[in-house]
Write an enzyme that holds these catalytic residues in place. Structure first.
Site, PDB file in Angstrom:
ATOM      1  CE  LYS A  14      23.808  80.263  20.091  1.00  9.24           C
ATOM      2  NZ  LYS A  14      24.659  79.205  20.279  1.00  9.24           N
ATOM      3  NE  ARG A  88      30.223  77.954  20.241  1.00  6.36           N
ATOM      4  CZ  ARG A  88      28.979  77.500  20.314  1.00  6.36           C
ATOM      5  NH1 ARG A  88      28.391  76.984  19.272  1.00  6.36           N
ATOM      6  NH2 ARG A  88      28.316  77.594  21.446  1.00  6.36           N
ATOM      7  NE  ARG A 127      20.561  76.852  27.884  1.00  2.97           N
ATOM      8  CZ  ARG A 127      21.270  77.291  26.861  1.00  2.97           C
ATOM      9  NH1 ARG A 127      20.693  77.979  25.909  1.00  2.97           N
ATOM     10  NH2 ARG A 127      22.546  77.047  26.806  1.00  2.97           N
ATOM     11  NE  ARG A 162      23.333  73.052  26.868  1.00  2.00           N
ATOM     12  CZ  ARG A 162      23.682  73.985  25.993  1.00  2.00           C
ATOM     13  NH1 ARG A 162      22.813  74.425  25.120  1.00  2.00           N
ATOM     14  NH2 ARG A 162      24.901  74.470  25.994  1.00  2.00           N
ATOM     15  NE  ARG A 173      27.981  77.003  27.373  1.00  2.00           N
ATOM     16  CZ  ARG A 173      26.888  77.015  28.130  1.00  2.00           C
ATOM     17  NH1 ARG A 173      26.958  76.690  29.404  1.00  2.00           N
ATOM     18  NH2 ARG A 173      25.722  77.349  27.623  1.00  2.00           N
TER      19      ARG A 173
HETATM   20  P1  ADP Z   1      25.769  77.484  23.919  1.00  2.00           P
HETATM   21  O1  ADP Z   1      25.585  78.445  22.767  1.00  2.00           O
HETATM   22  O2  ADP Z   1      24.791  77.685  25.018  1.00  2.00           O
HETATM   23  O3  ADP Z   1      27.189  77.381  24.405  1.00  2.00           O
HETATM   24  P2  ADP Z   1      25.719  75.151  22.110  1.00  2.00           P
HETATM   25  O4  ADP Z   1      24.717  74.059  22.186  1.00  2.00           O
HETATM   26  O5  ADP Z   1      25.732  75.966  20.858  1.00  2.00           O
HETATM   27  O6  ADP Z   1      25.411  76.037  23.385  1.00  2.00           O
HETATM   28  O7  ADP Z   1      27.193  74.578  22.328  1.00  2.00           O
HETATM   29  C1  ADP Z   1      27.513  73.781  23.440  1.00  2.00           C
HETATM   30  C2  ADP Z   1      28.969  73.367  23.397  1.00  2.00           C
HETATM   31  O8  ADP Z   1      29.196  72.583  22.216  1.00  2.00           O
HETATM   32  C3  ADP Z   1      29.981  74.500  23.299  1.00  2.00           C
HETATM   33  O9  ADP Z   1      30.306  75.030  24.568  1.00  2.00           O
HETATM   34  C4  ADP Z   1      31.164  73.778  22.641  1.00  2.00           C
HETATM   35  O10 ADP Z   1      31.866  72.992  23.577  1.00  2.00           O
HETATM   36  C5  ADP Z   1      30.473  72.821  21.665  1.00  2.00           C
HETATM   37  N1  ADP Z   1      30.303  73.421  20.315  1.00  2.00           N
HETATM   38  C6  ADP Z   1      29.117  73.669  19.685  1.00  2.00           C
HETATM   39  N2  ADP Z   1      29.305  74.223  18.478  1.00  2.00           N
HETATM   40  C7  ADP Z   1      30.648  74.334  18.319  1.00  2.00           C
HETATM   41  C8  ADP Z   1      31.482  74.855  17.282  1.00  2.00           C
HETATM   42  N3  ADP Z   1      30.978  75.384  16.154  1.00  2.00           N
HETATM   43  N4  ADP Z   1      32.836  74.808  17.472  1.00  2.00           N
HETATM   44  C9  ADP Z   1      33.365  74.286  18.581  1.00  2.00           C
HETATM   45  N5  ADP Z   1      32.645  73.800  19.613  1.00  2.00           N
HETATM   46  C10 ADP Z   1      31.292  73.818  19.498  1.00  2.00           C
END
Ligand code: ADP
Length: 216
Positions: A14, A88, A127, A162, A173
């Site tokens: 993404k 999500r 990454r 990260r 995740r």
């Molecule tokens: P990835 O897609 O690699 O998990 P993100 O940067 O999108 O990475 O998200 C990292 C973390 O941030 C998630 O594991 C979650 O803990 C939190 N997070 C991000 N977006 C949301 C969301 N829309 N709802 C709940 N938690 C979120």
């Protein structure tokens, strides 16, 4: 050009796809993950509330991310945007529909980036991102390695991984994603807004299909 909602497992690409689309079309990139990481880095109250949850690979509460999203949305009024990592959960998706309705916004598509768990895990564990300009590199994929180890090709900034890009957190995740994403995917399918893109390819290849969808 349509506004984009990306739905995808962790490390499906993404971020990379967003980077390419921002450069070419001038989208505003809205990443709830980035916003939460910024809150942690700034040492805010919110940051300390979400730090452990994120490191364990769990979802932050709907209330918190919805509030963050609404705040951000106010600042980009009228500009085309990419939502990366939101919604999500089903309640988040429903709330987003309300936000769109309030703004009279109908020009959007939900793009599901379909990728195998194995490939997503390889991407996640290698990454690295530039602390200064955000460009994404990879420790192990030959075509995405930086020229000099740990240093950004673009700006010379430091490349960092990260804290949640470790195997345990990735698996959590991914599991969390599997448990929540079906409802979100079905929601957009029912609205007639869903497009599925095969993301088991180089970003430059999947982007061609994404461009067809947004310019359709
Ligand atoms: P990835 O897609 O690699 O998990 P993100 O940067 O999108 O990475 O998200 C990292 C973390 O941030 C998630 O594991 C979650 O803990 C939190 N997070 C991000 N977006 C949301 C969301 N829309 N709802 C709940 N938690 C979120």
């Amino acid at each position: 050009m349509k506004n984009i909602i990306f739905i995808a497992p962790p490390a499906a690409g993404k971020g990379t796809a967003s980077e390419l689309l921002v450069a070419k079309y001038g989208y505003e990139h809205i990443s709830t993950g980035d916003m939460l990481r910024e809150a942690i880095a700034s040492g805010s109250e919110l940051g300390s509330q979400v730090k452990n949850i994120m490191e364990q690979g769990q979802l932050v509460s709907d209330d918190i991310v919805i509030a963050l999203l609404k705040e951000k949305f106010e600042t980009i009024k009228g500009k085309p945007f990419i939502l990366d990592g939101f919604p999500r959960t089903l309640p988040q998706a429903e709330e987003l529909t309300n936000i769109f309705a309030a703004e009279n916004l109908d020009n959007y598509v939900a793009i599901f980036l379909d990728v195998t768990e194995e490939l997503a895990m390889q991407r996640s564990l290698g990454r690295i991102t530039c602390k200064d300009c955000g460009t994404i590199f990879h420790r192990y994929f030959e075509n995405k390695k930086p020229k000099a180890e740990g240093i950004c090709d673009n700006c010379g900034g430091e490349l960092v991984g990260r804290t949640d890009d470790n195997e345990e957190s990735f698996k959590k995740r991914f599991e969390t994603y599997i448990n929540n994403s079906k409802a979100v995917v079905d929601y957009y399918k029912d609205l007639g807004r869903l497009e599925v893109i095969d993301a088991n390819r180089e970003a430059q290849e999947s982007i061609v299909d994404i461009e067809k969808v947004i310019n359709d």
